[in-house]
Design an enzyme around this catalytic site. Structure first.
Site, PDB file in Angstrom:
ATOM      1  N   ASP A 174       0.840  -1.202   0.000  1.00  0.00           N
ATOM      2  CA  ASP A 174       0.000   0.000   0.000  1.00  0.00           C
ATOM      3  C   ASP A 174       0.875   1.252   0.000  1.00  0.00           C
ATOM      4  OD1 ASP A 174      -2.176  -1.667   0.207  1.00  0.00           O
ATOM      5  OD2 ASP A 174      -2.331  -1.464   2.393  1.00  0.00           O
TER       6      ASP A 174
HETATM    7  N1  URA Z   1      -1.290  -5.890   3.903  1.00  0.00           N
HETATM    8  C1  URA Z   1      -1.737  -4.616   3.905  1.00  0.00           C
HETATM    9  O1  URA Z   1      -2.747  -4.309   4.527  1.00  0.00           O
HETATM   10  N2  URA Z   1      -1.048  -3.689   3.216  1.00  0.00           N
HETATM   11  C2  URA Z   1       0.091  -3.972   2.547  1.00  0.00           C
HETATM   12  O2  URA Z   1       0.694  -3.071   1.956  1.00  0.00           O
HETATM   13  C3  URA Z   1       0.546  -5.296   2.556  1.00  0.00           C
HETATM   14  C4  URA Z   1      -0.167  -6.248   3.239  1.00  0.00           C
END
Ligand code: URA
Length: 240
Positions: free
Chosen positions: A106
């Site tokens: 993310d």
């Molecule tokens: N899980 C999440 O919530 N975000 C990420 O970036 C990776 C795994």
């Protein structure tokens, strides 16, 4: 290997734009098998032909494999209309290889991101049947509970009804808001949604491992380095 245009090969290898390579060819500083190149469209086999530019022998390689410590605020994509991407953080020499991130973190997640132009390896590492383990360090809004460990082991049911594969959860003894999560899959916002399903929230998320790769502690956020031979071997052995 297939024959390719000399200007394209040199440009892809990071020796300059196609226009700059054409200029260099005009200046007669490019040779192939000892002969001065005069035609930028000349076909060469970059794997076997000896290519020299400005006295430097071109060591051809097809693929690059990079470990990045992804910073917050950049997106795991090759292109984005609004945000800076992880590829934007690479210098031209590496961008020239057309690499892409392996999976996504993310925008606000930091940590280990593999970047490569080896499409086949990228695809295999992401394939659900390969179950590459990923370990995340997370900081939570509320203390994690022992029941969370059992719920993660059983498989958390997310808000949309999807039942996650069994996942590992360890809670720090000093601070129960500090946890490590091991996932064998990679659904959208998965760690955040798993804690959300447990009435908790993730306030900080960092990926510290991807299969056999560990995040290099010497990499500052936003920095990257090439994988070592051992890391690459371990990674390629990971796939079926
Ligand atoms: N899980 C999440 O919530 N975000 C990420 O970036 C990776 C795994």
């Amino acid at each position: 290997m297939a024959q390719e245009r000399i200007d394209k090969v040199l440009s892809n290898m990071g020796f300059g734009s196609r226009k700059e390579i054409k200029e260099k060819i005009k200046k007669k500083v490019v040779t192939v098998k000892g002969e001065v190149v005069t035609d930028p469209g000349m076909k060469v086999d970059p794997e076997s032909d000896e290519i020299v530019i400005e006295g430097e022998e071109v060591i051809y390689r097809k693929f690059i494999y990079l470990m990045m410590n992804k910073p917050q605020g950049v997106v795991s994509a090759t292109f984005d209309n609004h945000d800076q991407t992880v590829i934007d953080l690479l210098p031209f020499d590496y961008k020239a290889f057309d690499p892409a991130p392996v999976g996504r973190l993310d925008k606000d997640t930091v940590g280990l991101l593999l970047i490569t132009n080896d499409g086949e390896l990228n695809h295999k590492l992401l394939s659900p049947k390969n179950h590459v383990d990923k370990i995340y360090y997370a900081y939570l809004k509320e203390d994690a509970k022992d029941e969370d460990i059992r719920a993660f082991e059983k498989g958390i049911v997310l808000g949309d009804g999807y039942k996650c594969m069994p996942a590992g959860l360890t809670i720090s003894e000093e601070d129960r808001k500090e946890v490590h999560v091991t996932l064998r899959e990679g659904k959208f916002h998965q760690v955040k949604r798993m804690f959300h399903a447990r009435n908790n929230e993730v306030t900080y998320l960092q990926r510290i491992s991807f299969g056999p790769l560990r995040l290099d502690e010497n990499l500052e956020e936003g920095d990257f380095r090439e994988l070592t031979e051992e890391e690459l071997l371990a990674l390629t052995n990971e796939k079926n």
